[in-house]
Structure formats: structure tokens, C-alpha cells
Design a protein around this motif. Structure first.
Motif, short mmCIF file in Angstrom:
data_model
loop_
_atom_site.label_atom_id
_atom_site.label_comp_id
_atom_site.label_asym_id
_atom_site.label_seq_id
_atom_site.Cartn_x
_atom_site.Cartn_y
_atom_site.Cartn_z
N THR A 23 -46.77 19.21 -27.13
CA THR A 23 -45.52 19.18 -27.88
C THR A 23 -45.27 17.78 -28.44
OG1 THR A 23 -44.61 20.91 -26.47
CG2 THR A 23 -43.04 19.58 -27.72
N LYS A 24 -45.53 16.76 -27.65
CA LYS A 24 -45.33 15.38 -28.12
C LYS A 24 -46.30 15.05 -29.25
CE LYS A 24 -43.36 13.25 -24.03
NZ LYS A 24 -43.54 12.23 -23.00
N LEU A 25 -47.52 15.55 -29.18
CA LEU A 25 -48.52 15.24 -30.20
C LEU A 25 -48.23 15.97 -31.52
CD1 LEU A 25 -51.82 15.38 -28.12
CD2 LEU A 25 -50.73 13.35 -29.09
N PHE A 26 -47.84 17.23 -31.45
CA PHE A 26 -47.68 18.02 -32.65
C PHE A 26 -46.25 18.13 -33.16
CE2 PHE A 26 -51.69 19.66 -30.83
CZ PHE A 26 -52.51 19.34 -31.89
N ARG A 81 -50.08 23.02 -16.07
CA ARG A 81 -49.86 23.76 -17.33
C ARG A 81 -48.66 23.17 -18.08
NH1 ARG A 81 -46.50 28.06 -18.65
NH2 ARG A 81 -47.26 29.38 -20.33
N GLN A 82 -47.59 22.89 -17.36
CA GLN A 82 -46.39 22.34 -18.00
C GLN A 82 -46.66 20.95 -18.55
OE1 GLN A 82 -43.46 24.14 -18.41
NE2 GLN A 82 -43.10 22.47 -19.83
N LYS A 83 -47.41 20.14 -17.83
CA LYS A 83 -47.73 18.79 -18.32
C LYS A 83 -48.57 18.85 -19.59
CE LYS A 83 -47.34 16.31 -13.99
NZ LYS A 83 -47.98 15.49 -12.98
N ILE A 84 -49.52 19.78 -19.65
CA ILE A 84 -50.35 19.93 -20.85
C ILE A 84 -49.48 20.40 -22.02
CG2 ILE A 84 -52.20 21.30 -21.88
CD1 ILE A 84 -53.56 21.22 -19.08
#
Length: 54
Positions: A47-50, A39-42
Motif C-alpha cells: 500500500t505504501k509503495l503503490f 500478511r498484514q505487513k506485506i
């Protein structure tokens, strides 16, 4: 051993049924931990994408 100290008595070994319960508990905790890690990795990926500025 230091003078004035007594040896601690060792606890008797756990019964086989108790060991099975402990092992099953460890497996379940590992599964929960793996789910939280995924869950944390997703969330980090999203966060990095948006939010690329952070």
C-alpha cells in the motif's frame, strides 16, 4: 474474605495429556497469528509503495 461468601473450590490439575493438547493448540494458534501478521505487513508495504498519497 468478605462475610457471607464461600471459598471457591479449585479445579483439579489437568492431566498431562490434556496439557500437551493445550500446548499444541497454543503453538498452532501462534503460527496462524504469525502468518496473519506477516500478511498484514506485506499488504501495508504494498500500500505504501503503490498508494503513496495515503
Amino acid at each position: 474474605m468478605m462475610p457471607g461468601r464461600t471459598l471457591r473450590k479449585t479445579a483439579p490439575s489437568a492431566a498431562p495429556a490434556e496439557r500437551e493438547v493445550v500446548a499444541e493448540c497454543a503453538v498452532q494458534l501462534r503460527r496462524v497469528g504469525d502468518r496473519w501478521d506477516l500478511r498484514q505487513k506485506i499488504l501495508n508495504l504494498l500500500t505504501k509503495l503503490f498508494c503513496p498519497e495515503t
